[in-house]
Every structure is written in structure tokens, then in C-alpha cells.
Write a protein that holds these residues in place. Structure first.
Motif, PDB file in Angstrom:
ATOM      1  N   ALA A 130       3.737  31.365  19.990  1.00 23.87           N
ATOM      2  CA  ALA A 130       4.866  30.874  19.207  1.00 23.87           C
ATOM      3  C   ALA A 130       5.770  29.975  20.049  1.00 23.87           C
ATOM      4  N   VAL A 131       6.479  29.090  19.370  1.00 26.31           N
ATOM      5  CA  VAL A 131       7.430  28.199  20.047  1.00 26.31           C
ATOM      6  C   VAL A 131       8.816  28.409  19.468  1.00 26.31           C
ATOM      7  N   SER A 132       9.814  28.007  20.229  1.00 22.26           N
ATOM      8  CA  SER A 132      11.183  28.060  19.747  1.00 22.26           C
ATOM      9  C   SER A 132      11.357  27.119  18.556  1.00 22.26           C
ATOM     10  N   PRO A 133      12.150  27.527  17.566  1.00 17.93           N
ATOM     11  CA  PRO A 133      12.396  26.617  16.443  1.00 17.93           C
ATOM     12  C   PRO A 133      13.111  25.339  16.873  1.00 17.93           C
ATOM     13  N   LYS A 134      13.670  25.356  18.084  1.00 15.81           N
ATOM     14  CA  LYS A 134      14.359  24.169  18.601  1.00 15.81           C
ATOM     15  C   LYS A 134      13.392  23.168  19.240  1.00 15.81           C
ATOM     16  N   TYR A 156       7.774  28.976  29.562  1.00 16.43           N
ATOM     17  CA  TYR A 156       7.246  30.078  28.757  1.00 16.43           C
ATOM     18  C   TYR A 156       7.779  31.402  29.269  1.00 16.43           C
ATOM     19  N   GLY A 157       8.176  32.267  28.338  1.00 11.57           N
ATOM     20  CA  GLY A 157       8.715  33.570  28.695  1.00 11.57           C
ATOM     21  C   GLY A 157       7.652  34.649  28.642  1.00 11.57           C
ATOM     22  N   LEU A 192      12.090  37.417  23.308  1.00  9.82           N
ATOM     23  CA  LEU A 192      12.270  37.033  21.908  1.00  9.82           C
ATOM     24  C   LEU A 192      13.631  36.381  21.673  1.00  9.82           C
ATOM     25  N   ASN A 193      14.676  36.998  22.192  1.00 13.52           N
ATOM     26  CA  ASN A 193      16.030  36.456  21.971  1.00 13.52           C
ATOM     27  C   ASN A 193      16.173  35.057  22.550  1.00 13.52           C
ATOM     28  N   ASP A 194      15.628  34.860  23.741  1.00 12.10           N
ATOM     29  CA  ASP A 194      15.754  33.540  24.366  1.00 12.10           C
ATOM     30  C   ASP A 194      14.810  32.516  23.748  1.00 12.10           C
ATOM     31  N   LEU A 195      13.710  32.975  23.170  1.00  6.75           N
ATOM     32  CA  LEU A 195      12.831  32.061  22.447  1.00  6.75           C
ATOM     33  C   LEU A 195      13.518  31.582  21.172  1.00  6.75           C
ATOM     34  N   ILE A 196      14.164  32.485  20.462  1.00  2.56           N
ATOM     35  CA  ILE A 196      14.911  32.122  19.258  1.00  2.56           C
ATOM     36  C   ILE A 196      16.023  31.138  19.604  1.00  2.56           C
ATOM     37  N   ALA A 197      16.710  31.392  20.724  1.00  2.00           N
ATOM     38  CA  ALA A 197      17.846  30.552  21.123  1.00  2.00           C
ATOM     39  C   ALA A 197      17.426  29.239  21.767  1.00  2.00           C
ATOM     40  N   GLY A 198      16.148  29.120  22.118  1.00  2.00           N
ATOM     41  CA  GLY A 198      15.691  27.892  22.760  1.00  2.00           C
ATOM     42  C   GLY A 198      15.886  27.863  24.256  1.00  2.00           C
ATOM     43  N   VAL A 199      16.218  29.009  24.853  1.00  2.00           N
ATOM     44  CA  VAL A 199      16.371  29.069  26.316  1.00  2.00           C
ATOM     45  C   VAL A 199      15.004  28.886  26.971  1.00  2.00           C
ATOM     46  N   SER A 207       1.551  40.674  17.846  1.00  2.00           N
ATOM     47  CA  SER A 207       1.795  40.647  16.399  1.00  2.00           C
ATOM     48  C   SER A 207       2.490  41.912  15.919  1.00  2.00           C
ATOM     49  N   THR A 208       2.114  43.060  16.484  1.00  4.49           N
ATOM     50  CA  THR A 208       2.767  44.319  16.110  1.00  4.49           C
ATOM     51  C   THR A 208       4.202  44.311  16.629  1.00  4.49           C
ATOM     52  N   GLY A 209       5.146  44.417  15.756  1.00  2.00           N
ATOM     53  CA  GLY A 209       6.553  44.413  16.156  1.00  2.00           C
ATOM     54  C   GLY A 209       7.203  43.057  16.021  1.00  2.00           C
ATOM     55  N   ALA A 210       6.451  41.960  16.242  1.00  2.00           N
ATOM     56  CA  ALA A 210       7.033  40.615  16.173  1.00  2.00           C
ATOM     57  C   ALA A 210       6.899  39.994  14.792  1.00  2.00           C
ATOM     58  N   MET A 211       6.090  40.604  13.920  1.00  2.00           N
ATOM     59  CA  MET A 211       5.796  39.989  12.633  1.00  2.00           C
ATOM     60  C   MET A 211       7.034  39.659  11.794  1.00  2.00           C
ATOM     61  N   PRO A 212       8.049  40.519  11.727  1.00  2.00           N
ATOM     62  CA  PRO A 212       9.232  40.151  10.928  1.00  2.00           C
ATOM     63  C   PRO A 212       9.870  38.835  11.385  1.00  2.00           C
ATOM     64  N   ASN A 213       9.945  38.616  12.685  1.00  2.00           N
ATOM     65  CA  ASN A 213      10.528  37.375  13.196  1.00  2.00           C
ATOM     66  C   ASN A 213       9.612  36.177  12.966  1.00  2.00           C
ATOM     67  N   LEU A 214       8.304  36.419  13.015  1.00  3.65           N
ATOM     68  CA  LEU A 214       7.347  35.350  12.744  1.00  3.65           C
ATOM     69  C   LEU A 214       7.387  34.961  11.277  1.00  3.65           C
ATOM     70  N   GLU A 215       7.414  35.959  10.409  1.00  2.26           N
ATOM     71  CA  GLU A 215       7.448  35.697   8.968  1.00  2.26           C
ATOM     72  C   GLU A 215       8.751  35.018   8.554  1.00  2.26           C
TER      73      GLU A 215
END
Length: 323
Positions: A130-134, A156-157, A192-199, A207-215
Motif C-alpha cells: 500500500a501507498v500513502s494517499p498523499k 517504506y515503513g 500505519l499512522n505515518d503511512l496515512i499521514a504521508g510521513v 491483510s488481517t487487521g489492516a483491511m478496514p483501513n484498506l477498504e
């Protein structure tokens, strides 16, 4: 006749008393059982651990408590369980780093093979790249183009050097002919937090556990490192579909006990896990997230664990990974 009857009765009583200690020693559990998890609460391994704890509690009629001890790519938890009394009341819900860490931490105080009694592999789940939305890319091909334009600039984190995410990304760099900057974290939530923020720009997610954020689109999945697309993100192709069939990565979860734990306890726990993975609760929670439910025997898991340790010995030598 009366005398013979009396002697026979005494013999029966003696046999019943002789059997009582054996029956008592087979009782399990006799007190609360700790299931130690080497990762933060809320992460993919923690999700599986809490399902396992509830299933074992329901099946074995005892208290099973999840205790999170994150740190050192799960080594703190592994060392704690390896040193625990081998009575089945301290268990390890492990993930793939168990088979890898000896090559990152050569001074660790346990061995993945000799320090534990394997019980059962519970499940495995593919990695999702996955990549940051930024980051201004929407497909894997666009990501490759950008990365090759900026060699060594995209970051990459991971949850640490030598972990599943790190080794998967090194494999991706090799297969795709790209180079990125490694940013290690102490846990998956930080990644995950820094990927969302673009850090950081990209990361492999389990996939297990990350699916809600991916969806939800909080991070942008580009490819699945498994044999098929995932139900929750059906539009995301596999690496085979984008031209990298060798890019496969999964993260498993399994239950182990300290070495020397009696076989009847190991077998009782393994039977409970085998039953649990067939339950509706496991299926409805894990399968939509791309997990494969396993529940194999102690002997099967032991064979797989030995093979995986040997595999990672070759991989770490190949990539020359250092902590």
C-alpha cells in the motif's frame, strides 16, 4: 466366599486410589492461562490472539488471558514464554518473525525450534502493498515509474529490520529493480499512522487487521502478495497480475508452549484450535480479511517451522540484513 469378596473389594478400592493422581495430573487448565503476544494491541496478531483466547476458554472451560508484550520484533514475548514453566499456563501467540529473528538478534536467549513445543498454526494472511494517499500514484505501474525516477527517495515503513515487512520489501526491490529508503518502527500502528499521514510513502500491510483501513481508502492498496485477490478489496490485483509472480509474502500466526510442556496438554490445545478454525466466528472475522484458516497438528507445524527457519537462513544471507 465372603473373604474372597472382601479382598476383591479392597483391590478395587486400591486401584481407584492409584488412578486418582493420574487423572488429577491430566487436568488442564488448573489456573488462568496467559497468551503472550509480541505485538501491540489492535494489530493483526492481536486480533487472532483474542479469537484464540475466546475459543480456548469456551472449549477448555478455563480463563485464557491475552497479554501484549511488544518489542524487539516480538523477541521480548518469545523470550518470556521460552523461560516460563512448561505447564501449559503460559503460551505464545507467535507470528512469522519467530522463524526470522535469530538471524537479526544472534544473541537472543531462545531458539525458535528447541525452546518451544509447537501446538498449531492458526492462520496465514497475505501481505498487501500500500501507498500513502498523499503519494501521487494510483496503480503499481505508476508507483514503479515514480520510484525509478527518484531512486532512494521514496521511503517504506516496517516494524523493524529483519521483520516480515522488511524482508518483503527487500524482495520487491530486488524483483522490480528499485531502491527505497527504509524507516523502521517499533510497531505496526506507527507504520500505519505515518503511512496515512504521508510521513512514509509505502508499506506492506498484513491483510488481517489492516483491511478496514484498506477498504476505507485511508491508505491506497496497489497489489496483493498472495495467490488471489482479496474479498474486501476485489479491484486490487495480485503481484502476478502486475508482472511480478515471484513477489509472495504472507504472515502467519501460531500457538506454541515452552519446551517440555506435557504432550497431553499440547494435544488438547491443538484439538481445540483445530475445532476453532472451523467455527463461524473465525470464518466471519478472518476470511473476509484474506486469511487462510489452518489449525494443523503439532507435528505438521513443527515440520513447517523447521523448513521456514532454514528458508530464512538462506534469505538473510542473500540480502545481508543487519540490525
Amino acid at each position: 466366599m465372603k473373604r474372597r469378596t472382601y479382598i476383591a473389594a479392597l483391590g478395587t478400592v486400591a486401584l481407584s486410589f492409584a488412578a486418582t493422581p493420574a487423572l488429577a495430573s491430566d487436568a488442564y487448565p488448573t489456573k488462568p492461562v496467559k497468551i503472550i503476544v509480541g505485538f501491540q494491541a489492535g494489530g493483526p496478531t492481536d486480533v487472532v490472539a483474542r479469537l484464540v483466547a475466546k475459543a480456548l476458554q469456551d472449549e477448555l472451560k478455563g480463563a485464557f488471558i491475552v497479554e501484549n508484550r511488544p518489542g524487539a520484533t516480538s523477541n521480548i514475548a518469545s523470550e518470556m514464554v521460552a523461560a516460563a514453566p512448561p505447564d501449559g499456563h503460559t503460551l505464545l501467540l507467535a507470528a512469522a518473525p519467530l522463524a526470522m529473528n535469530k538471524f537479526v538478534f544472534p544473541k537472543q536467549k531462545f531458539d525458535p525450534i528447541t525452546s518451544f513445543e509447537p501446538i498449531s498454526k492458526v492462520s496465514s494472511a497475505p501481505g498487501v502493498f500500500a501507498v500513502s494517499p498523499k503519494l501521487p500514484v494510483k496503480t503499481f505501474q505508476e508507483f514503479l515509474k515514480l520510484t525509478k525516477q527518484k531512486p532512494g527517495e521514496l521511503s517504506y515503513g516496517t516494524t523493524g529490520a529483519g521483520g516480515t515487512q522488511h524482508m518483503a520489501t527487500l524482495r520487491l526491490e530486488q524483483l522490480a529493480g528499485i531502491q527505497m529508503l527504509h524507516v523502521p518502527y517499533s510497531g505496526g500502528s506507527g507504520v500505519l499512522n505515518d503511512l496515512i499521514a504521508g510521513v512514509v510513502d509505502v508499506a506492506f500491510m498484513t491483510s488481517t487487521g489492516a483491511m478496514p483501513n484498506l477498504e476505507a481508502g485511508k491508505v491506497r492498496p496497489l497489489a496483493v502478495a498472495g495467490p488471489q485477490r482479496l474479498p474486501g478489496i476485489p479491484d486490487v490485483p495480485t503481484f502476478s497480475e502486475v508482472g511480478l509472480p515471484g513477489m509472495v509474502s504472507d504472515s502467519w500466526n501460531a500457538l506454541l508452549a515452552p519446551a517440555g510442556t506435557p504432550k497431553h496438554i499440547i494435544d488438547k490445545l491443538a484439538a481445540a484450535i483445530n475445532k476453532a478454525v472451523k467455527s463461524d466466528e473465525f470464518k466471519k472475522t478472518l476470511i473476509p480479511q484474506g486469511a487462510v484458516l489452518i489449525g494443523n497438528s503439532p507435528e505438521q507445524f513443527k515440520t513447517e517451522l523447521r523448513a521456514e527457519v532454514a528458508h530464512w537462513a538462506e534469505q538473510f544471507k542473500k540480502f545481508n540484513v543487519e540490525k
